[in-house]
Design a protein around this motif. Structure first.
Motif, mmCIF file in Angstrom:
data_model
loop_
_atom_site.group_PDB
_atom_site.id
_atom_site.type_symbol
_atom_site.label_atom_id
_atom_site.label_comp_id
_atom_site.label_asym_id
_atom_site.label_seq_id
_atom_site.Cartn_x
_atom_site.Cartn_y
_atom_site.Cartn_z
ATOM 1 N N ARG A 104 0.837 -1.194 0.000
ATOM 2 C CA ARG A 104 0.000 0.000 0.000
ATOM 3 C C ARG A 104 0.880 1.255 0.000
ATOM 4 O O ARG A 104 0.631 2.198 -0.753
ATOM 5 C CB ARG A 104 -0.926 0.011 1.204
ATOM 6 C CG ARG A 104 -1.757 1.299 1.319
ATOM 7 C CD ARG A 104 -2.588 1.302 2.580
ATOM 8 N NE ARG A 104 -3.583 0.265 2.544
ATOM 9 C CZ ARG A 104 -4.827 0.438 2.141
ATOM 10 N NH1 ARG A 104 -5.218 1.631 1.730
ATOM 11 N NH2 ARG A 104 -5.694 -0.551 2.143
ATOM 12 N N ALA A 105 1.906 1.266 0.834
ATOM 13 C CA ALA A 105 2.794 2.434 0.906
ATOM 14 C C ALA A 105 3.483 2.666 -0.432
ATOM 15 O O ALA A 105 3.614 3.817 -0.878
ATOM 16 C CB ALA A 105 3.821 2.237 2.016
ATOM 17 N N ALA A 106 3.899 1.595 -1.086
ATOM 18 C CA ALA A 106 4.550 1.731 -2.392
ATOM 19 C C ALA A 106 3.573 2.287 -3.422
ATOM 20 O O ALA A 106 3.937 3.154 -4.230
ATOM 21 C CB ALA A 106 5.103 0.390 -2.846
ATOM 22 N N ALA A 107 2.345 1.805 -3.394
ATOM 23 C CA ALA A 107 1.344 2.296 -4.347
ATOM 24 C C ALA A 107 1.026 3.761 -4.079
ATOM 25 O O ALA A 107 0.910 4.561 -5.015
ATOM 26 C CB ALA A 107 0.074 1.450 -4.257
ATOM 27 N N GLU A 108 0.880 4.122 -2.802
ATOM 28 C CA GLU A 108 0.592 5.515 -2.477
ATOM 29 C C GLU A 108 1.746 6.427 -2.892
ATOM 30 O O GLU A 108 1.519 7.524 -3.402
ATOM 31 C CB GLU A 108 0.305 5.654 -0.985
ATOM 32 C CG GLU A 108 -1.046 5.086 -0.598
ATOM 33 C CD GLU A 108 -1.274 5.074 0.907
ATOM 34 O OE1 GLU A 108 -0.342 5.413 1.673
ATOM 35 O OE2 GLU A 108 -2.401 4.725 1.305
ATOM 36 N N ALA A 109 2.978 5.970 -2.709
ATOM 37 C CA ALA A 109 4.133 6.765 -3.120
ATOM 38 C C ALA A 109 4.176 6.918 -4.638
ATOM 39 O O ALA A 109 4.501 7.989 -5.152
ATOM 40 C CB ALA A 109 5.419 6.135 -2.615
ATOM 41 N N PHE A 110 3.810 5.875 -5.361
ATOM 42 C CA PHE A 110 3.839 5.914 -6.820
ATOM 43 C C PHE A 110 2.799 6.870 -7.369
ATOM 44 O O PHE A 110 3.050 7.619 -8.312
ATOM 45 C CB PHE A 110 3.602 4.504 -7.377
ATOM 46 C CG PHE A 110 3.630 4.438 -8.876
ATOM 47 C CD1 PHE A 110 4.825 4.438 -9.560
ATOM 48 C CD2 PHE A 110 2.450 4.373 -9.600
ATOM 49 C CE1 PHE A 110 4.864 4.381 -10.951
ATOM 50 C CE2 PHE A 110 2.470 4.320 -10.975
ATOM 51 C CZ PHE A 110 3.673 4.329 -11.657
ATOM 52 N N PHE A 111 1.604 6.860 -6.758
ATOM 53 C CA PHE A 111 0.510 7.672 -7.291
ATOM 54 C C PHE A 111 0.407 9.042 -6.646
ATOM 55 O O PHE A 111 -0.490 9.811 -6.979
ATOM 56 C CB PHE A 111 -0.818 6.916 -7.139
ATOM 57 C CG PHE A 111 -0.930 5.738 -8.065
ATOM 58 C CD1 PHE A 111 -1.129 5.906 -9.426
ATOM 59 C CD2 PHE A 111 -0.792 4.446 -7.574
ATOM 60 C CE1 PHE A 111 -1.197 4.825 -10.274
ATOM 61 C CE2 PHE A 111 -0.889 3.356 -8.416
ATOM 62 C CZ PHE A 111 -1.078 3.551 -9.776
ATOM 63 N N ARG A 112 1.313 9.376 -5.737
ATOM 64 C CA ARG A 112 1.298 10.675 -5.091
ATOM 65 C C ARG A 112 1.631 11.747 -6.122
ATOM 66 O O ARG A 112 2.480 11.568 -6.989
ATOM 67 C CB ARG A 112 2.323 10.691 -3.964
ATOM 68 C CG ARG A 112 2.240 11.939 -3.111
ATOM 69 C CD ARG A 112 3.151 11.861 -1.917
ATOM 70 N NE ARG A 112 2.771 10.712 -1.093
ATOM 71 C CZ ARG A 112 3.627 9.900 -0.499
ATOM 72 N NH1 ARG A 112 4.917 10.090 -0.637
ATOM 73 N NH2 ARG A 112 3.214 8.901 0.236
ATOM 74 N N LYS A 113 0.948 12.884 -6.016
ATOM 75 C CA LYS A 113 1.224 13.990 -6.930
ATOM 76 C C LYS A 113 2.586 14.590 -6.611
ATOM 77 O O LYS A 113 2.941 14.759 -5.453
ATOM 78 C CB LYS A 113 0.151 15.071 -6.796
ATOM 79 C CG LYS A 113 -1.196 14.652 -7.310
ATOM 80 C CD LYS A 113 -2.170 15.794 -7.208
ATOM 81 C CE LYS A 113 -3.537 15.365 -7.732
ATOM 82 N NZ LYS A 113 -4.512 16.463 -7.629
ATOM 83 N N PRO A 114 3.377 14.885 -7.634
ATOM 84 C CA PRO A 114 4.688 15.493 -7.383
ATOM 85 C C PRO A 114 4.497 16.903 -6.817
ATOM 86 O O PRO A 114 3.516 17.573 -7.150
ATOM 87 C CB PRO A 114 5.351 15.519 -8.747
ATOM 88 C CG PRO A 114 4.256 15.404 -9.731
ATOM 89 C CD PRO A 114 3.120 14.688 -9.044
ATOM 90 N N PRO A 115 5.432 17.356 -5.988
ATOM 91 C CA PRO A 115 5.323 18.729 -5.449
ATOM 92 C C PRO A 115 5.442 19.750 -6.581
ATOM 93 O O PRO A 115 6.194 19.568 -7.517
ATOM 94 C CB PRO A 115 6.487 18.831 -4.475
ATOM 95 C CG PRO A 115 7.336 17.637 -4.688
ATOM 96 C CD PRO A 115 6.598 16.648 -5.515
#
Length: 65
Positions: free
Chosen positions: A53-64
């Motif tokens: 889940r953490a990996a998926a959330e990091a992958f789909f997180r919007k870039p700053p």
């Protein structure tokens, strides 16, 4: 969500513990060891789910911006 064609086993509905009357102390200790091993296996699976889940959330997180 579980689909009809999902190959994974369905989660069990509650535990059905065996009757312990008549079991010897070594048998009870062995049963406890089996239960502890199963708990450890389930906890390891939970950690794996969390890391996925953490990996998926990091992958789909919007870039700053």
């Amino acid at each position: 969500m579980i689909f009809e064609d999902d190959p994974r086993p369905k989660p069990r509905e509650g535990l059905h513990p065996p009757r312990l009357e008549g079991w010897s102390e070594p048998e009870l200790r062995a049963y406890i060891a089996e239960l502890k091993a199963e708990i450890a296996r389930a906890e390891a699976a939970i950690l794996t789910c969390g890391s996925h889940r953490a990996a998926a959330e990091a992958f789909f997180r919007k870039p700053p911006e």
